[in-house]
Design a protein around this motif. Structure first.
Motif, PDB file in Angstrom:
ATOM      1  N   GLY A  35      26.711  22.650  31.784  1.00 36.66           N
ATOM      2  CA  GLY A  35      26.862  23.659  32.838  1.00 36.66           C
ATOM      3  C   GLY A  35      26.838  25.065  32.282  1.00 36.66           C
ATOM      4  O   GLY A  35      26.290  25.979  32.901  1.00 36.66           O
ATOM      5  N   TRP A  36      27.425  25.251  31.107  1.00 39.44           N
ATOM      6  CA  TRP A  36      27.449  26.575  30.481  1.00 39.44           C
ATOM      7  C   TRP A  36      26.030  27.081  30.225  1.00 39.44           C
ATOM      8  O   TRP A  36      25.786  28.279  30.206  1.00 39.44           O
ATOM      9  N   GLY A  37      25.083  26.186  30.086  1.00 43.75           N
ATOM     10  CA  GLY A  37      23.690  26.580  29.888  1.00 43.75           C
ATOM     11  C   GLY A  37      23.032  27.115  31.149  1.00 43.75           C
ATOM     12  O   GLY A  37      21.929  27.655  31.082  1.00 43.75           O
ATOM     13  N   GLU A  38      23.694  26.997  32.279  1.00 47.44           N
ATOM     14  CA  GLU A  38      23.167  27.503  33.550  1.00 47.44           C
ATOM     15  C   GLU A  38      23.758  28.883  33.833  1.00 47.44           C
ATOM     16  O   GLU A  38      24.980  29.067  33.788  1.00 47.44           O
ATOM     17  N   THR A  39      22.906  29.837  34.133  1.00 45.50           N
ATOM     18  CA  THR A  39      23.344  31.224  34.334  1.00 45.50           C
ATOM     19  C   THR A  39      24.394  31.350  35.426  1.00 45.50           C
ATOM     20  O   THR A  39      25.412  32.026  35.237  1.00 45.50           O
ATOM     21  N   ALA A  40      24.176  30.713  36.564  1.00 43.75           N
ATOM     22  CA  ALA A  40      25.116  30.849  37.680  1.00 43.75           C
ATOM     23  C   ALA A  40      26.497  30.314  37.299  1.00 43.75           C
ATOM     24  O   ALA A  40      27.523  30.959  37.581  1.00 43.75           O
ATOM     25  N   PHE A  41      26.551  29.157  36.662  1.00 38.59           N
ATOM     26  CA  PHE A  41      27.844  28.599  36.255  1.00 38.59           C
ATOM     27  C   PHE A  41      28.513  29.501  35.230  1.00 38.59           C
ATOM     28  O   PHE A  41      29.734  29.736  35.294  1.00 38.59           O
ATOM     29  N   ARG A  42      27.746  30.012  34.292  1.00 39.09           N
ATOM     30  CA  ARG A  42      28.300  30.901  33.269  1.00 39.09           C
ATOM     31  C   ARG A  42      28.901  32.151  33.909  1.00 39.09           C
ATOM     32  O   ARG A  42      30.001  32.578  33.562  1.00 39.09           O
ATOM     33  N   GLN A  43      28.203  32.737  34.897  1.00 41.68           N
ATOM     34  CA  GLN A  43      28.720  33.915  35.589  1.00 41.68           C
ATOM     35  C   GLN A  43      30.020  33.584  36.325  1.00 41.68           C
ATOM     36  O   GLN A  43      30.988  34.365  36.291  1.00 41.68           O
ATOM     37  N   GLU A  44      30.057  32.442  36.980  1.00 40.37           N
ATOM     38  CA  GLU A  44      31.262  32.045  37.714  1.00 40.37           C
ATOM     39  C   GLU A  44      32.414  31.752  36.750  1.00 40.37           C
ATOM     40  O   GLU A  44      33.570  32.091  37.045  1.00 40.37           O
ATOM     41  N   ALA A  45      32.118  31.156  35.617  1.00 42.65           N
ATOM     42  CA  ALA A  45      33.160  30.874  34.627  1.00 42.65           C
ATOM     43  C   ALA A  45      33.726  32.177  34.060  1.00 42.65           C
ATOM     44  O   ALA A  45      34.948  32.308  33.885  1.00 42.65           O
ATOM     45  N   ILE A  46      32.865  33.142  33.798  1.00 40.80           N
ATOM     46  CA  ILE A  46      33.327  34.439  33.294  1.00 40.80           C
ATOM     47  C   ILE A  46      34.162  35.153  34.356  1.00 40.80           C
ATOM     48  O   ILE A  46      35.212  35.730  34.045  1.00 40.80           O
ATOM     49  N   ALA A  47      33.733  35.085  35.609  1.00 42.33           N
ATOM     50  CA  ALA A  47      34.524  35.675  36.703  1.00 42.33           C
ATOM     51  C   ALA A  47      35.887  35.005  36.801  1.00 42.33           C
ATOM     52  O   ALA A  47      36.900  35.666  37.086  1.00 42.33           O
ATOM     53  N   SER A  48      35.945  33.700  36.552  1.00 42.20           N
ATOM     54  CA  SER A  48      37.222  32.989  36.639  1.00 42.20           C
ATOM     55  C   SER A  48      38.209  33.447  35.565  1.00 42.20           C
ATOM     56  O   SER A  48      39.416  33.403  35.780  1.00 42.20           O
ATOM     57  N   VAL A  49      37.687  33.905  34.435  1.00 43.01           N
ATOM     58  CA  VAL A  49      38.561  34.417  33.371  1.00 43.01           C
ATOM     59  C   VAL A  49      39.322  35.651  33.859  1.00 43.01           C
ATOM     60  O   VAL A  49      40.458  35.901  33.453  1.00 43.01           O
ATOM     61  N   VAL A  50      38.710  36.402  34.766  1.00 43.14           N
ATOM     62  CA  VAL A  50      39.363  37.566  35.356  1.00 43.14           C
ATOM     63  C   VAL A  50      40.198  37.159  36.573  1.00 43.14           C
ATOM     64  O   VAL A  50      41.349  37.578  36.727  1.00 43.14           O
ATOM     65  N   LEU A  51      39.616  36.334  37.446  1.00 40.59           N
ATOM     66  CA  LEU A  51      40.257  36.033  38.724  1.00 40.59           C
ATOM     67  C   LEU A  51      41.487  35.136  38.607  1.00 40.59           C
ATOM     68  O   LEU A  51      42.454  35.325  39.359  1.00 40.59           O
ATOM     69  N   VAL A  52      41.474  34.174  37.715  1.00 39.88           N
ATOM     70  CA  VAL A  52      42.628  33.266  37.610  1.00 39.88           C
ATOM     71  C   VAL A  52      43.896  34.021  37.198  1.00 39.88           C
ATOM     72  O   VAL A  52      44.928  33.907  37.871  1.00 39.88           O
ATOM     73  N   PRO A  53      43.874  34.826  36.132  1.00 39.31           N
ATOM     74  CA  PRO A  53      45.095  35.595  35.828  1.00 39.31           C
ATOM     75  C   PRO A  53      45.442  36.591  36.945  1.00 39.31           C
ATOM     76  O   PRO A  53      46.629  36.802  37.240  1.00 39.31           O
ATOM     77  N   LEU A  54      44.431  37.181  37.568  1.00 36.14           N
ATOM     78  CA  LEU A  54      44.675  38.123  38.662  1.00 36.14           C
ATOM     79  C   LEU A  54      45.373  37.441  39.840  1.00 36.14           C
ATOM     80  O   LEU A  54      46.170  38.072  40.540  1.00 36.14           O
ATOM     81  N   ALA A  55      45.104  36.169  40.046  1.00 34.70           N
ATOM     82  CA  ALA A  55      45.728  35.430  41.143  1.00 34.70           C
ATOM     83  C   ALA A  55      47.249  35.411  41.010  1.00 34.70           C
ATOM     84  O   ALA A  55      47.962  35.423  42.021  1.00 34.70           O
ATOM     85  N   PHE A  56      47.756  35.410  39.795  1.00 40.15           N
ATOM     86  CA  PHE A  56      49.207  35.413  39.601  1.00 40.15           C
ATOM     87  C   PHE A  56      49.834  36.746  39.997  1.00 40.15           C
ATOM     88  O   PHE A  56      51.013  36.808  40.340  1.00 40.15           O
ATOM     89  N   TRP A  57      49.058  37.806  39.958  1.00 36.97           N
ATOM     90  CA  TRP A  57      49.552  39.124  40.357  1.00 36.97           C
ATOM     91  C   TRP A  57      49.359  39.351  41.851  1.00 36.97           C
ATOM     92  O   TRP A  57      50.237  39.894  42.521  1.00 36.97           O
ATOM     93  N   VAL A  58      48.206  38.939  42.392  1.00 36.39           N
ATOM     94  CA  VAL A  58      47.882  39.170  43.803  1.00 36.39           C
ATOM     95  C   VAL A  58      48.624  38.191  44.709  1.00 36.39           C
ATOM     96  O   VAL A  58      49.095  38.560  45.784  1.00 36.39           O
ATOM     97  N   GLY A  59      48.743  36.961  44.289  1.00 35.40           N
ATOM     98  CA  GLY A  59      49.361  35.935  45.122  1.00 35.40           C
ATOM     99  C   GLY A  59      50.818  36.238  45.431  1.00 35.40           C
ATOM    100  O   GLY A  59      51.581  36.612  44.542  1.00 35.40           O
ATOM    101  N   GLN A  60      51.177  36.080  46.686  1.00 36.77           N
ATOM    102  CA  GLN A  60      52.563  36.302  47.110  1.00 36.77           C
ATOM    103  C   GLN A  60      53.218  34.933  47.292  1.00 36.77           C
ATOM    104  O   GLN A  60      53.325  34.426  48.386  1.00 36.77           O
ATOM    105  N   GLY A  61      53.616  34.350  46.196  1.00 43.48           N
ATOM    106  CA  GLY A  61      54.201  33.015  46.207  1.00 43.48           C
ATOM    107  C   GLY A  61      53.244  32.021  45.561  1.00 43.48           C
ATOM    108  O   GLY A  61      52.061  32.281  45.363  1.00 43.48           O
ATOM    109  N   TRP A  62      53.803  30.851  45.241  1.00 41.17           N
ATOM    110  CA  TRP A  62      53.018  29.876  44.499  1.00 41.17           C
ATOM    111  C   TRP A  62      51.899  29.258  45.329  1.00 41.17           C
ATOM    112  O   TRP A  62      50.851  28.922  44.792  1.00 41.17           O
ATOM    113  N   VAL A  63      52.079  29.133  46.643  1.00 41.54           N
ATOM    114  CA  VAL A  63      51.031  28.541  47.476  1.00 41.54           C
ATOM    115  C   VAL A  63      49.808  29.453  47.527  1.00 41.54           C
ATOM    116  O   VAL A  63      48.673  29.005  47.346  1.00 41.54           O
ATOM    117  N   GLU A  64      50.034  30.728  47.740  1.00 44.95           N
ATOM    118  CA  GLU A  64      48.911  31.667  47.779  1.00 44.95           C
ATOM    119  C   GLU A  64      48.227  31.761  46.423  1.00 44.95           C
ATOM    120  O   GLU A  64      46.995  31.807  46.342  1.00 44.95           O
TER     121      GLU A  64
END
Length: 134
Positions: A35-64
């Motif tokens: 999957g890493w060899g596919e551009t779209a998956f690589r872009q989404e994986a790189i975005a997840s490196v930013v979005l997953v930690p950001l979710a802990f700051w943006v989310g208001q509670g564990w469910v969100e």
């Protein structure tokens, strides 16, 4: 006598318990590498490196927080499935066929829907975090 490809598949099917799980884990890692060899998956994986930690700051509670992370992971899962569909269709042959196009278009539509769900969830969470003064 060298084993035929179908014999390797049969060997995996005969495994049970921890041995089967152990081998499946390595097949899964091979799938992620592919999957890493596919551009779209690589872009989404790189975005997840930013979005997953950001979710802990943006989310208001564990469910969100879990929903924000879940939608990001869902996009990557659907992208891998779409790539699998496209790869299988391409394996069959390079010629254009209405059913091949249909399968690829449906996979692409699934990716689009997962991206819309992810975007909508993140926009709503960001609105609640920054746009709601209450």
């Amino acid at each position: 006598m060298t084993p035929q490809p179908h014999e390797d598949v049969t060997a995996q099917k005969r495994r049970t318990g921890l041995s089967r799980m152990w081998h499946a884990l390595f097949y899964s890692f091979a799938g992620l590498r592919a999957g890493w060899g596919e551009t779209a998956f690589r872009q989404e994986a790189i975005a997840s490196v930013v979005l997953v930690p950001l979710a802990f700051w943006v989310g208001q509670g564990w469910v969100e927080t879990a929903l924000l992370i879940g939608t990001v992971v869902l996009v990557m899962v659907v992208e891998l499935l779409n790539t699998g569909i496209e790869t299988a269709i391409d394996r069959i042959g390079p010629e254009w066929h209405v059913l091949s196009k249909r399968a690829k278009d449906m996979g692409s539509a699934a990716v689009l829907l997962s991206l819309l769900l992810c975007s909508g969830t993140w926009i709503a969470a960001l609105w609640m975090h920054f746009g709601n003064p209450a």
